[in-house]
Design an enzyme around this catalytic site. Structure first.
Site, mmCIF file in Angstrom:
data_model
loop_
_atom_site.group_PDB
_atom_site.id
_atom_site.type_symbol
_atom_site.label_atom_id
_atom_site.label_comp_id
_atom_site.label_asym_id
_atom_site.label_seq_id
_atom_site.Cartn_x
_atom_site.Cartn_y
_atom_site.Cartn_z
ATOM 1 C CE1 TYR A 139 1.271 -12.918 0.155
ATOM 2 C CE2 TYR A 139 2.624 -13.602 2.008
ATOM 3 C CZ TYR A 139 2.418 -12.785 0.912
ATOM 4 O OH TYR A 139 3.354 -11.844 0.568
ATOM 5 C CG PHE B 98 -1.558 1.325 1.545
ATOM 6 C CD1 PHE B 98 -2.612 1.802 0.788
ATOM 7 C CD2 PHE B 98 -1.097 2.094 2.608
ATOM 8 C CE1 PHE B 98 -3.196 3.028 1.080
ATOM 9 C CE2 PHE B 98 -1.669 3.315 2.910
ATOM 10 C CZ PHE B 98 -2.730 3.787 2.141
ATOM 11 C CD GLU B 99 4.065 1.850 4.500
ATOM 12 O OE1 GLU B 99 4.121 2.564 5.510
ATOM 13 O OE2 GLU B 99 4.815 0.873 4.307
ATOM 14 N N GLY C 154 -0.086 -4.402 -18.024
ATOM 15 C CA GLY C 154 0.643 -3.544 -18.944
ATOM 16 C C GLY C 154 0.991 -4.183 -20.268
#
Length: 525
Positions: free
Chosen positions: A446, A196-197, A259
């Site tokens: 995970y 997130f950061e 992309g």
């Protein structure tokens, strides 16, 4: 972010003595950190762009927005997986883009793609650079040169519809930047992946990101209302209404396209008011199977908290070894974390409903502190990974997802593949796992893997990664739940979607990018 690790320098710290002692006992390492190189001493491959190309690109985005200096190229040399960082410790020349471009808007992105198509230059879109699957590697493919297209200048909140609850955000905004812009209007996106950061809005869309609050707010692709995409073939403006029957939903085609089909320049997203309050509760379960069944009961009852995650016995044990007992109470088995966001009434009602279901499924409430501690440190794990690499410990993550009925078998097969592969190389690992994303029909798994590094840790992990990729495919899991495909998972894509599915992707690629300049070597087999 720094060139050879995750994040910013001020957050990097040596391993605590407790962890060093544990590593010495389990893996027999000394705990002495390696000395990192100064970035100025790192050799890069020579730029292949001619002066004519640089002049042409400068005409498109402006001369100050075409960078060929050492620092700019080095900072765009790839992503942040463990193999990425290990490669940056090698002595030889580092792979890097031939130039880094900083377009100002959608039209400049479109013009860059047009120019690079004409001149046969590969283009790698770049958001926050947080890919852990080789998704932003500056691969040239069949082209003589490659440029990285850094979207950081596309950083505006361009439209807000508080009645409908939507906001249009530039693709280059980072998570914190987007939340700050929305907070000024009392709104939030609520998308908080571990990246997130630093990760960007465009990157979240291009990789089908899933945040830690996905149980409450959904995956990022669930939030997407509209997309604006620049392609070598022109512009696509996708999404006209909350739902439509006007053929296949092309938003789904470009969300997750990494992309390779176009450059996402703006995203219109569902937003919500900043929650009035947050409720916290930690739980313990006797074992992972019991905890997974408990999570399933909550989700299938429609009572899921905003955050719902479960650590297995190994991950719980390591976390407790680092932090100690919870509130003075010894914890055995597996630790679960829940948070609930919303109005005070909603938090109270949903908390009571979830608590009743978790208790009935064998859970023991542990109070708030462990959940608050998790939230406080939820973005810090990559820094610990880097500190482990510095002392000779291999640490990497991988993820998958499957149905609830197949969850236990998939977990066992992945754990066995990792254990057998690394132990077979003489480095028995510690394999940990958690559930962090849940659905009525299944959940993600995970994994974090820790082992002593061999002399060639890149080859060491490559061997393990291929063993576990084959195991995931054979056990019916998806090769990626939210890390994306990139280059690293591409070998398993044909098995995931079939030969016909590959032909469909290639046909779309041919339609929007006939020269094949966009992100060569990623996603599409």
């Amino acid at each position: 972010m720094v060139w050879d690790a995750w994040g910013i320098p001020s957050e990097h710290a040596p391993l605590p003595e407790k962890i060093r002692t544990l590593l010495a006992q389990v893996f027999g390492v000394s705990g002495e950190s390696v000395t990192r190189r100064d970035e100025g001493s790192v050799p890069l491959r020579t730029s292949a762009l001619s002066q004519a190309h640089l002049a042409g690109l400068s005409t498109v985005v402006g001369p100050d927005q075409v960078r060929t200096d050492h620092r700019a190229r080095l900072l765009h040399a790839g992503g942040k997986s463990t193999p990425d960082l290990l490669r940056r410790r090698l002595d030889g020349p580092q792979d890097a883009p031939d130039a880094v471009l900083f377009p100002a808007d959608h039209d400049q992105v479109l013009a860059v793609l047009e120019y690079c198509t004409e001149q046969r230059i590969a283009v790698v879109p770049f958001g926050g650079g947080t890919s852990v699957v080789g998704g932003v590697d500056p691969a040239r493919g069949a082209f003589d040169a490659v440029v990285t297209l850094d979207l950081r200048r596309l950083d505006s909140l361009t439209d807000l519809d508080p009645v409908s609850g939507t906001a249009t955000l530039g693709a280059g905004l980072t998570g914190p930047q987007a939340e700050k812009l929305l907070a000024a209007h009392g709104l939030s996106l609520g998308h908080f992946p571990q990246s997130f950061e630093f990760a960007s809005i465009g990157g979240f869309a291009a990789t089908r990101s899933s945040g830690q609050a996905s149980a409450g707010f959904g995956r990022f692709d669930d939030m997407i209302q509209r997309l604006r995409v620049a392609t070598p073939g022109g512009t696509l403006d996708l999404g006209r209404a909350p739902a439509s029957a006007a053929g296949p939903d092309l938003r789904e085609l470009f969300s997750g396209s990494e992309g390779t089909l176009g450059v996402i320049t703006a995203v219109t997203l569902r937003v919500h008011p900043v929650p009035a309050t947050v409720g916290y509760q930690a739980w313990s379960f006797p074992d992972f199977g019991a905890g997974a069944a408990a999570l399933r009961s909550v989700v299938q009852a429609g009572a899921a908290p905003t955050v719902l995650r479960l650590s297995d016995e190994a991950e719980t044990g390591l976390n407790l070894a680092r932090a100690g007992d919870i509130g003075g109470n010894p914890v055995t088995g597996c630790l679960a974390i829940t948070t609930i966001e919303g109005s005070a009434a909603h938090v109270e009602a949903r908390g009571a409903e979830a608590a009743a279901l978790l208790t009935a499924a064998g859970g023991t409430a542990l109070g708030e502190q462990a959940a608050r501690d998790w939230e406080h440190g939820r973005f810090a794990a990559p820094y610990l990974r880097d500190a482990l690499l510095d002392v000779g410990i291999l640490c990497e993550t991988l993820e998958t997802a499957t149905s609830w009925s197949n969850l236990a078998e998939l977990k066992a097969k992945v754990t066995a593949a990792l254990t057998d592969s690394l132990a077979g190389q003489g480095t028995p690992p510690l394999v940990m796992c958690h559930i962090s994303h849940t659905y009525p029909t299944g959940a993600s798994l995970y994994f974090t893997v820790v082992a002593k590094q061999l002399d060639d840790p890149i080859a060491q992990w490559h061997t393990a990664k291929h063993a576990v990729g084959d195991a995931i495919a054979a056990a019916g899991g998806t090769i990626t739940h939210h890390h994306a495909v990139g280059a690293d998972h591409r070998p398993w894509m044909t098995g995931e979607i079939g030969e016909l599915g590959v032909r469909v992707l290639r046909a779309v690629k041919q339609a929007v990018d006939p020269a094949g300049i966009l992100n060569p070597g990623k996603l599409i087999p």
